[in-house]
Design a protein around this motif. Structure first.
Motif, PDB file in Angstrom:
ATOM      1  N   ASN A 144       0.810  -1.216   0.000  1.00  0.00           N
ATOM      2  CA  ASN A 144       0.000   0.000   0.000  1.00  0.00           C
ATOM      3  C   ASN A 144       0.847   1.271   0.000  1.00  0.00           C
ATOM      4  O   ASN A 144       0.328   2.360   0.227  1.00  0.00           O
ATOM      5  CB  ASN A 144      -0.938   0.017   1.217  1.00  0.00           C
ATOM      6  CG  ASN A 144      -0.158   0.051   2.529  1.00  0.00           C
ATOM      7  OD1 ASN A 144       0.987  -0.397   2.577  1.00  0.00           O
ATOM      8  ND2 ASN A 144      -0.776   0.583   3.575  1.00  0.00           N
ATOM      9  N   GLN A 145       2.144   1.128  -0.252  1.00  0.00           N
ATOM     10  CA  GLN A 145       3.028   2.285  -0.212  1.00  0.00           C
ATOM     11  C   GLN A 145       3.523   2.653  -1.611  1.00  0.00           C
ATOM     12  O   GLN A 145       3.706   1.794  -2.466  1.00  0.00           O
ATOM     13  CB  GLN A 145       4.240   2.012   0.695  1.00  0.00           C
ATOM     14  CG  GLN A 145       3.915   1.906   2.173  1.00  0.00           C
ATOM     15  CD  GLN A 145       5.153   1.655   3.010  1.00  0.00           C
ATOM     16  OE1 GLN A 145       6.049   0.896   2.626  1.00  0.00           O
ATOM     17  NE2 GLN A 145       5.208   2.287   4.174  1.00  0.00           N
TER      18      GLN A 145
ATOM     19  N   PHE B 164       4.772   7.422   0.701  1.00  0.00           N
ATOM     20  CA  PHE B 164       3.356   7.692   0.926  1.00  0.00           C
ATOM     21  C   PHE B 164       2.660   6.394   1.324  1.00  0.00           C
ATOM     22  O   PHE B 164       2.823   5.359   0.668  1.00  0.00           O
ATOM     23  CB  PHE B 164       2.712   8.265  -0.336  1.00  0.00           C
ATOM     24  CG  PHE B 164       3.327   9.564  -0.786  1.00  0.00           C
ATOM     25  CD1 PHE B 164       2.822  10.777  -0.337  1.00  0.00           C
ATOM     26  CD2 PHE B 164       4.408   9.578  -1.665  1.00  0.00           C
ATOM     27  CE1 PHE B 164       3.381  11.977  -0.754  1.00  0.00           C
ATOM     28  CE2 PHE B 164       4.972  10.764  -2.093  1.00  0.00           C
ATOM     29  CZ  PHE B 164       4.452  11.967  -1.635  1.00  0.00           C
ATOM     30  N   SER B 165       1.884   6.459   2.393  1.00  0.00           N
ATOM     31  CA  SER B 165       1.158   5.294   2.891  1.00  0.00           C
ATOM     32  C   SER B 165      -0.214   5.748   3.360  1.00  0.00           C
ATOM     33  O   SER B 165      -0.335   6.474   4.359  1.00  0.00           O
ATOM     34  CB  SER B 165       1.921   4.636   4.038  1.00  0.00           C
ATOM     35  OG  SER B 165       1.231   3.526   4.539  1.00  0.00           O
ATOM     36  N   ASP B 166      -1.266   5.329   2.648  1.00  0.00           N
ATOM     37  CA  ASP B 166      -2.633   5.763   2.944  1.00  0.00           C
ATOM     38  C   ASP B 166      -2.685   7.291   2.986  1.00  0.00           C
ATOM     39  O   ASP B 166      -2.417   7.939   2.004  1.00  0.00           O
ATOM     40  CB  ASP B 166      -3.119   5.132   4.252  1.00  0.00           C
ATOM     41  CG  ASP B 166      -3.186   3.608   4.148  1.00  0.00           C
ATOM     42  OD1 ASP B 166      -3.432   3.110   3.031  1.00  0.00           O
ATOM     43  OD2 ASP B 166      -2.955   2.924   5.160  1.00  0.00           O
ATOM     44  N   ASN B 167      -2.995   7.855   4.161  1.00  0.00           N
ATOM     45  CA  ASN B 167      -3.099   9.315   4.281  1.00  0.00           C
ATOM     46  C   ASN B 167      -1.873   9.939   4.938  1.00  0.00           C
ATOM     47  O   ASN B 167      -1.914  11.109   5.335  1.00  0.00           O
ATOM     48  CB  ASN B 167      -4.353   9.675   5.090  1.00  0.00           C
ATOM     49  CG  ASN B 167      -5.621   9.255   4.370  1.00  0.00           C
ATOM     50  OD1 ASN B 167      -5.696   9.350   3.151  1.00  0.00           O
ATOM     51  ND2 ASN B 167      -6.594   8.771   5.133  1.00  0.00           N
ATOM     52  N   SER B 168      -0.809   9.188   5.077  1.00  0.00           N
ATOM     53  CA  SER B 168       0.385   9.707   5.737  1.00  0.00           C
ATOM     54  C   SER B 168       1.583   9.634   4.793  1.00  0.00           C
ATOM     55  O   SER B 168       1.546   8.949   3.765  1.00  0.00           O
ATOM     56  CB  SER B 168       0.682   8.908   7.006  1.00  0.00           C
ATOM     57  OG  SER B 168       0.980   7.560   6.673  1.00  0.00           O
ATOM     58  N   LYS B 169       2.629  10.345   5.159  1.00  0.00           N
ATOM     59  CA  LYS B 169       3.864  10.283   4.403  1.00  0.00           C
ATOM     60  C   LYS B 169       5.036  10.445   5.360  1.00  0.00           C
ATOM     61  O   LYS B 169       4.906  11.064   6.427  1.00  0.00           O
ATOM     62  CB  LYS B 169       3.902  11.351   3.313  1.00  0.00           C
ATOM     63  CG  LYS B 169       3.891  12.784   3.801  1.00  0.00           C
ATOM     64  CD  LYS B 169       3.944  13.753   2.628  1.00  0.00           C
ATOM     65  CE  LYS B 169       3.960  15.205   3.103  1.00  0.00           C
ATOM     66  NZ  LYS B 169       4.042  16.155   1.959  1.00  0.00           N
TER      67      LYS B 169
END
Length: 872
Positions: A357-358, A399-404
């Motif tokens: 997912n990244q 980047f991973s889902d809504n975070s970085k």
């Protein structure tokens, strides 16, 4: 068996000495007495001082051109050496306190046959005339300034022994005009662009030449025989320049640019950049080049390649800062070099492992914060070159889902290169040295696989005698790398070294080492001019030598002996214009005495008077014992093969020039093969518009292709190979349109596709056996879930491997609009388009794969760059 290189050095030097002693009395520049007389006559030209400078338009109509003397009586060098040229040429040289002015009158008895071909700067196209100045008067180096009939400029530096640096770009002016039976040119060469010692009167070496393209004819003001071993020492002289003093010259080239990248990380991205390049002429012999935050967005991409070997791909340097004046920093030994400038600003060394997912945003290259380069040569023959550059600590964004998050992918690094070389004996003898160092500021544990520091250096010596007809050359290098244990262990097991080879008794893999060191060298010598030429060489690298922090090393643990004999004839006879025949022998072995390769080559070249030419290249490879194929496993015996190549090229003066030829490899195992075809086209649609294309099709079958290193069901490490049927199709297209020498539109495109199908998987049983049946054990393969194969031996499952088949597609292109609105100042408009895709699903032919490149997602970058040159 162990190897001691000093023994071979002694034997080699002894052989060179005997050959030289026997042959020295036979030496002369030419067997033609007319050529010897013309070459031995020292022509002198006296320049004339003027008060009113001319307007540089190529017309030679200013009043100042009525002063001075026109000098002609050129001599033909090619094709009929020593004869009168087919067309007359005259030259005149004027000067004032700031500039040298050169005028050419190039007469032509064929109205409408002058070829004013516009092309890129520094490319020799069409009719051209120029002057080379040995302003050091060291009889080795010279600055050359040429103007084509089209008005295009070509400048370069002579380095001796027919070596040139076309990357040197001085700031000067030149124009040309074409009439019915003459074309004229006018050059303005600022003294600030030359390096010379102070004095009441300057005495410089001078060479003047003209090229008549339709005849492929070169004539010279003072003849330099075509078989002379070098040029500059045979120049004529330029005198009469008085009252001119070298001065410190400051040149500045600031730039600004803006880039627009649509759909980068799912959003459009615009960036603004700026920086400063420049030069400081420190004194009569030295120049300091500097670059702060340099940008190379207008430089074309590297050619595409899918590398299935364990060797690093070597890419040519294309960045102007590192190209210009870089020849003084050259320390090459065959394929290897102490300074490989592509290491500065290379791709980040670390690439993080990502979850499903990244995604990641990572730069293609490490930013260069600054670079300094000091180069020059003193009147007494001391050459110096120094490079110091810093590259930034580089981060990648994950980047991973809504975070970085950010992670470091390259540490702050300092690169330093220093080079000195001293000439003796009127330049016939040189002694030099070089040292390089790399320091990394590593503060992240995941980057400790990199070395903290690396030191490398070398010495070189060359001696020439009998008018440089004979030579002996020696280069020796050393390296020492300091790092953590894990980094040195990784270095030992890298493809350059492979210390872990279990069949190499001379290698010892030590996981406790914190440094790795080694040495290497190259000894060569022989006769390098005349009809018959013979050169021998001995080239070696110890197992521990490593130059790859700021240099380039193809392979350690190797010794290579080579002999080359060439017979060359340049005098036309019958339908033949010139030809040569070349024989070469090579024998390679490791430091442990393993015979790794034997090679024989017979190469013939023939050019006819109609300017068609033919190459025939015959090679025989045998005793191939590949210590790199199994990626750290035992050396793999591959037998040998015969390599046959034919290439035919039509008359390059015609508007349409075609070159084509096949290449075939016939292997001793009767399974492997190579069919390789090349087609080259150049279409000169007009004097302003040229299209060139080079296309290659390669169908290769390799019965010994490495697949993987894995463990069987018993936990024993095994090496697996397969038979790969690989097809590659690539093309390089260039389109160039010139409004004028200063305004152009240039396109470069490189589509590339390669597909590979593996079958006949085998386990390596006895890698060194000359019998195929004993060397391998056959495996049956069955497809299973996850696009993998189950491999069985004698009906028992042994291995599970991923499907190694591939379909690789790539496209790189640059469209560049260039306007040099004043000498040294340029506006660029650039569009870069790249596409790349890799798949292990092989479901199409090479032709469909190549045709479907247009369907691969593209990345586009649009850039505007403005640079303005000025000096103080």
């Amino acid at each position: 068996m162990s190897f001691h290189p000093l023994l071979y050095l002694v034997l080699f030097l002894g052989g060179i000495t005997v050959v030289s002693a026997q042959s020295a009395v036979e030496y002369s520049l030419s067997t033609d007495s007319t050529v010897n007389r013309l070459a031995g006559t020292n022509r002198i030209y006296n320049a004339t001082r003027i008060e009113n400078r001319p307007k540089i338009d190529g017309r030679l109509t200013d009043a100042c051109w009525e002063s001075g003397v026109w000098s002609g009586q050129f001599t033909q060098q090619v094709p009929n050496q020593g004869k009168n040229p087919s067309q007359d040429t005259e030259i005149k040289i004027l000067y004032d306190n700031s500039n040298l002015y050169v005028g050419f009158k190039c007469y032509d008895k064929g109205p409408g046959k002058i070829r004013p071909i516009l092309s890129r700067r520094d490319k020799m196209d069409g009719d051209i005339a120029g002057i080379a100045l040995d302003s050091y008067f060291d009889k080795q180096t010279a600055y050359e300034f040429n103007v084509a009939a089209s008005g295009q400029k070509v400048d370069l530096v002579h380095l001796g022994a027919y070596l040139w640096d076309f990357n040197w770009d001085a700031v000067w002016d030149g124009k040309a005009q074409v009439y019915d039976s003459i074309w004229t040119s006018e050059l303005k060469i600022p003294f600030s662009q030359l390096r010379f010692a102070p004095g009441k009167e300057q005495v410089w070496g001078m060479h003047v030449w003209r090229w008549i393209d339709r005849h492929q004819e070169e004539s010279q003001w003072k003849l330099i025989p075509i078989d002379a071993p070098a040029m500059v020492y045979l120049f004529g002289e330029l005198r009469g320049i008085e009252g001119v003093k070298p001065k410190i010259n400051y040149q500045f080239l600031p730039y600004v640019n803006t880039r627009f990248s649509p759909n980068t990380d799912l959003e459009n991205k615009t960036t603004l950049g700026y920086g400063l390049n420049g030069k400081v002429g420190l004194n009569s012999g030295f120049t300091l080049d500097y670059a702060i935050n340099p940008d190379f967005g207008q430089v074309e991409a590297d050619p595409s390649v899918l590398n299935l070997t364990s060797y690093e791909v070597f890419n040519e340097e294309k960045r102007p800062f590192f190209l210009e004046g870089n020849t003084i920093l050259d320390f090459s030994m065959g394929e290897d070099m102490l300074f490989y400038s592509r290491r500065i600003g290379h791709a980040p060394s670390y690439y993080p492992d990502l979850d499903e997912n990244q995604t990641i945003s990572i730069a293609e290259n490490t930013p260069i914060l600054s670079a300094l380069k000091l180069t020059g040569k003193t009147k007494k023959g001391l050459s110096v070159g120094v490079v110091q550059s810093f590259t930034a600590k580089q981060h990648a964004t994950i980047f991973s889902d809504n975070s970085k998050s950010k992670t470091t992918v390259e540490p702050f690094t300092s690169f330093m290169v220093g080079r000195v070389k001293q000439d003796f004996n009127k330049g016939n003898t040189t002694l030099g040295g070089m040292v390089t160092s790399t320091f990394r500021n590593i503060n992240d544990q995941h980057l400790e696989f990199l070395s903290n520091s690396a030191l490398a250096g070398g010495i070189d010596f060359q001696h020439n005698w009998k008018n440089r007809k004979y030579f002996v050359d020696f280069k020796g290098v050393f390296s020492d790398i300091q790092a953590e244990k894990d980094a040195i262990s990784r270095l030992q097991t890298s493809s350059v070294h492979f210390y872990q080879r279990e069949d190499a008794g001379h290698l010892e893999y030590d996981t406790d080492l914190t440094n790795l060191s080694g040495w290497g060298g190259l000894l060569s010598g022989g006769k390098r001019s005349g009809k018959l030429r013979a050169i021998g060489s001995l080239n070696w690298r110890s197992p521990g030598v490593d130059l790859n922090d700021v240099g380039y090393l193809y392979q350690a643990d190797i010794v290579e002996e080579m002999v080359n004999i060439t017979y060359k004839v340049d005098r036309p006879k019958g339908k033949v214009r010139n030809y040569y025949v070349e024989f070469e022998q090579e024998h390679d072995w490791s430091y442990g005495g393993e015979n790794t390769l034997d090679r024989l080559k017979l190469h013939g070249y023939l050019q006819f008077k109609n300017l068609w030419n033919v190459h025939l290249n015959l090679k025989k490879y045998y005793n191939i014992f590949d210590t790199r194929e199994l990626r750290g496993g035992p050396g793999l015996f591959k037998g040998g093969y015969n390599d046959v190549e034919l290439f035919i090229q039509s008359n390059q003066v015609k508007d349409l020039m075609v070159g084509f030829g096949p290449r075939f490899k016939f292997y001793s195992d009767k399974i492997s093969k190579t069919d390789y075809y090349t087609l080259y086209l150049r279409w000169q649609l007009s004097d302003r518009f040229t299209i060139t294309a080079r296309s290659v099709y390669d169908n290769s079958v390799d019965h010994h292709q490495f697949v993987t290193r894995t463990k069987n069901i018993e936990g024993t490490t095994k090496y697996l190979v397969g038979t790969i049927d690989r097809n590659t199709l690539s093309s390089t297209l260039r389109c160039e349109y010139f409004v004028s020498p200063e305004i152009s539109i240039q396109y470069y495109g490189n589509p590339y596709a390669s597909i590979g199908k593996y079958e006949n998987f085998r386990e390596v049983a006895d890698a060194g056996s000359r019998s195929l049946d004993k060397r391998y054990v056959g495996l049956n393969h069955f497809p299973i879930a996850g696009n993998s194969y189950l491999l069985q031996k004698n009906g028992t499952p042994e291995y599970t491997i991923s499907n190694p088949d591939f379909n690789f597609q790539e496209f790189s292109s640059n469209l560049v609009g260039r306007w040099e609105f004043r000498p040294g100042s340029t506006l660029y408009l650039v569009w870069t388009n790249t596409r790349s895709a890799y798949s292990d699903q092989l479901n199409q032919s090479i032709w469909k794969s190549f045709g479907n490149i247009s369907g691969v997602n593209s990345q586009n970058v649009f850039m505007v760059k403005f640079s303005y040159w000025f000096s103080l």
